[in-house]
Design a protein around this motif. Structure first.
Motif, short mmCIF file in Angstrom:
data_model
loop_
_atom_site.label_atom_id
_atom_site.label_comp_id
_atom_site.label_asym_id
_atom_site.label_seq_id
_atom_site.Cartn_x
_atom_site.Cartn_y
_atom_site.Cartn_z
N ASP A 1 0.84 -1.20 0.00
CA ASP A 1 0.00 0.00 0.00
C ASP A 1 0.88 1.25 0.00
O ASP A 1 0.88 2.02 0.96
N PRO A 2 1.66 1.49 -1.08
CA PRO A 2 2.65 2.58 -1.09
C PRO A 2 2.02 3.96 -1.31
O PRO A 2 0.90 4.09 -1.80
N VAL A 3 2.80 4.97 -0.97
CA VAL A 3 2.45 6.37 -1.22
C VAL A 3 3.65 7.03 -1.88
O VAL A 3 4.79 6.83 -1.46
N MET A 4 3.39 7.80 -2.94
CA MET A 4 4.45 8.58 -3.56
C MET A 4 4.01 10.03 -3.61
O MET A 4 2.97 10.35 -4.15
N ILE A 5 4.84 10.89 -3.01
CA ILE A 5 4.59 12.32 -3.03
C ILE A 5 5.32 12.89 -4.24
O ILE A 5 6.52 12.70 -4.40
N ARG A 6 4.56 13.58 -5.09
CA ARG A 6 5.11 14.12 -6.34
C ARG A 6 4.85 15.62 -6.40
O ARG A 6 3.71 16.04 -6.55
N PRO A 7 5.90 16.45 -6.26
CA PRO A 7 5.70 17.90 -6.30
C PRO A 7 4.97 18.32 -7.58
O PRO A 7 5.28 17.86 -8.67
N GLY A 8 3.98 19.16 -7.42
CA GLY A 8 3.22 19.65 -8.57
C GLY A 8 2.17 18.70 -9.09
O GLY A 8 1.49 18.99 -10.07
N SER A 9 2.04 17.53 -8.45
CA SER A 9 1.06 16.53 -8.87
C SER A 9 0.38 15.95 -7.64
O SER A 9 0.90 16.04 -6.54
N MET A 10 -0.73 15.31 -7.88
CA MET A 10 -1.39 14.59 -6.80
C MET A 10 -0.52 13.38 -6.42
O MET A 10 0.17 12.83 -7.28
N PRO A 11 -0.55 12.97 -5.16
CA PRO A 11 0.24 11.80 -4.77
C PRO A 11 -0.34 10.52 -5.38
O PRO A 11 -1.53 10.46 -5.71
N LEU A 12 0.52 9.54 -5.55
CA LEU A 12 0.06 8.20 -5.92
C LEU A 12 -0.24 7.48 -4.62
O LEU A 12 0.60 7.43 -3.72
N LEU A 13 -1.43 6.92 -4.52
CA LEU A 13 -1.86 6.26 -3.30
C LEU A 13 -2.29 4.83 -3.60
O LEU A 13 -3.25 4.62 -4.33
N GLY A 14 -1.57 3.87 -3.07
CA GLY A 14 -1.96 2.48 -3.19
C GLY A 14 -1.38 1.74 -4.38
O GLY A 14 -0.89 2.32 -5.33
N ARG A 15 -1.45 0.43 -4.27
CA ARG A 15 -0.84 -0.48 -5.25
C ARG A 15 -1.40 -0.29 -6.66
O ARG A 15 -0.66 -0.23 -7.62
N SER A 16 -2.71 -0.19 -6.80
CA SER A 16 -3.29 -0.10 -8.14
C SER A 16 -2.87 1.20 -8.83
O SER A 16 -2.60 1.20 -10.03
N ALA A 17 -2.77 2.30 -8.08
CA ALA A 17 -2.31 3.57 -8.68
C ALA A 17 -0.85 3.45 -9.12
O ALA A 17 -0.48 3.96 -10.18
N PHE A 18 -0.03 2.76 -8.33
CA PHE A 18 1.37 2.55 -8.70
C PHE A 18 1.47 1.73 -9.99
O PHE A 18 2.20 2.10 -10.91
N VAL A 19 0.77 0.62 -10.03
CA VAL A 19 0.83 -0.26 -11.20
C VAL A 19 0.34 0.49 -12.43
O VAL A 19 0.98 0.46 -13.48
N GLU A 20 -0.78 1.20 -12.30
CA GLU A 20 -1.31 1.96 -13.44
C GLU A 20 -0.32 3.02 -13.92
O GLU A 20 -0.04 3.12 -15.11
N SER A 21 0.25 3.79 -13.02
CA SER A 21 1.17 4.87 -13.39
C SER A 21 2.51 4.34 -13.90
O SER A 21 2.99 4.76 -14.95
N PHE A 22 3.11 3.41 -13.17
CA PHE A 22 4.45 2.95 -13.52
C PHE A 22 4.48 1.93 -14.65
O PHE A 22 5.52 1.71 -15.25
N SER A 23 3.36 1.32 -14.98
CA SER A 23 3.31 0.43 -16.14
C SER A 23 3.49 1.20 -17.44
O SER A 23 3.90 0.64 -18.45
N LYS A 24 3.21 2.50 -17.40
CA LYS A 24 3.34 3.35 -18.59
C LYS A 24 4.74 3.92 -18.75
O LYS A 24 5.07 4.47 -19.79
N VAL A 25 5.58 3.80 -17.72
CA VAL A 25 6.93 4.37 -17.75
C VAL A 25 7.85 3.42 -18.49
O VAL A 25 7.91 2.23 -18.17
N THR A 26 8.56 3.93 -19.46
CA THR A 26 9.53 3.11 -20.19
C THR A 26 10.91 3.76 -20.09
O THR A 26 11.04 4.95 -19.83
N GLY A 27 11.94 2.96 -20.30
CA GLY A 27 13.30 3.48 -20.25
C GLY A 27 13.80 3.67 -18.83
O GLY A 27 13.09 3.44 -17.86
N SER A 28 15.02 4.10 -18.72
CA SER A 28 15.64 4.35 -17.41
C SER A 28 16.13 5.79 -17.35
O SER A 28 17.32 6.06 -17.35
N ALA A 29 15.20 6.73 -17.34
CA ALA A 29 15.56 8.14 -17.34
C ALA A 29 15.96 8.64 -15.96
O ALA A 29 16.52 9.70 -15.83
N LEU A 30 15.66 7.86 -14.93
CA LEU A 30 15.93 8.27 -13.57
C LEU A 30 16.97 7.35 -12.95
O LEU A 30 16.85 6.13 -13.02
#
Length: 126
Positions: free
Chosen positions: A33-62
């Motif tokens: 049940d993670p939380v991610m605080i993102r300046p300028g954006s709403m936080p990501l709250l919970g596993r499903s929000a993480f999977v939905e958001s991070f499944s779209k991220v590609t590459g290793s920019a960070l």
């Protein structure tokens, strides 16, 4: 459990991001049940929000590096603090600092329960 083991976990998290992509690593190293605080954006709250958001991220920019860690006397919570670099197309686009709060899982592994950070005007040197 030593502070070095928590730093090693954070480094392994970054290593996975470099090998397999940032999105996959954030999903793998987040607690149930993670939380991610993102300046300028709403936080990501919970596993499903993480999977939905991070499944779209590609590459290793960070990429990031832990600089400090502490573990509670109870041995079940700890944090890492460090610096990060954001790249787009191989070019450095930003720098910053982060903090991750980690919780030890029933199998002895560490997963982060809260992650957040902010930008800095130049690379952090400590």
């Amino acid at each position: 459990m030593s502070v070095q083991q928590l730093i090693d976990t954070d480094r392994a998290f970054n290593d996975m991001a470099q090998r397999e992509g940032t999105g996959k690593a954030f999903i793998a190293y987040s607690a149930e049940d993670p939380v991610m605080i993102r300046p300028g954006s709403m936080p990501l709250l919970g596993r499903s929000a993480f999977v939905e958001s991070f499944s779209k991220v590609t590459g290793s920019a960070l990429s990031w590096e832990p600089l400090k860690a502490e573990i509670a006397e109870s041995q079940d919570l700890g944090y890492t603090f460090g610096r990060y670099t954001l790249r787009e197309g191989g070019e450095i686009k930003g720098h910053g600092v982060y903090v991750s709060i980690w919780k030890r899982q029933s199998d002895g592994s560490w997963k982060f329960v809260l992650d957040g950070g902010g930008t800095t005007p130049e690379p952090v040197t400590i």
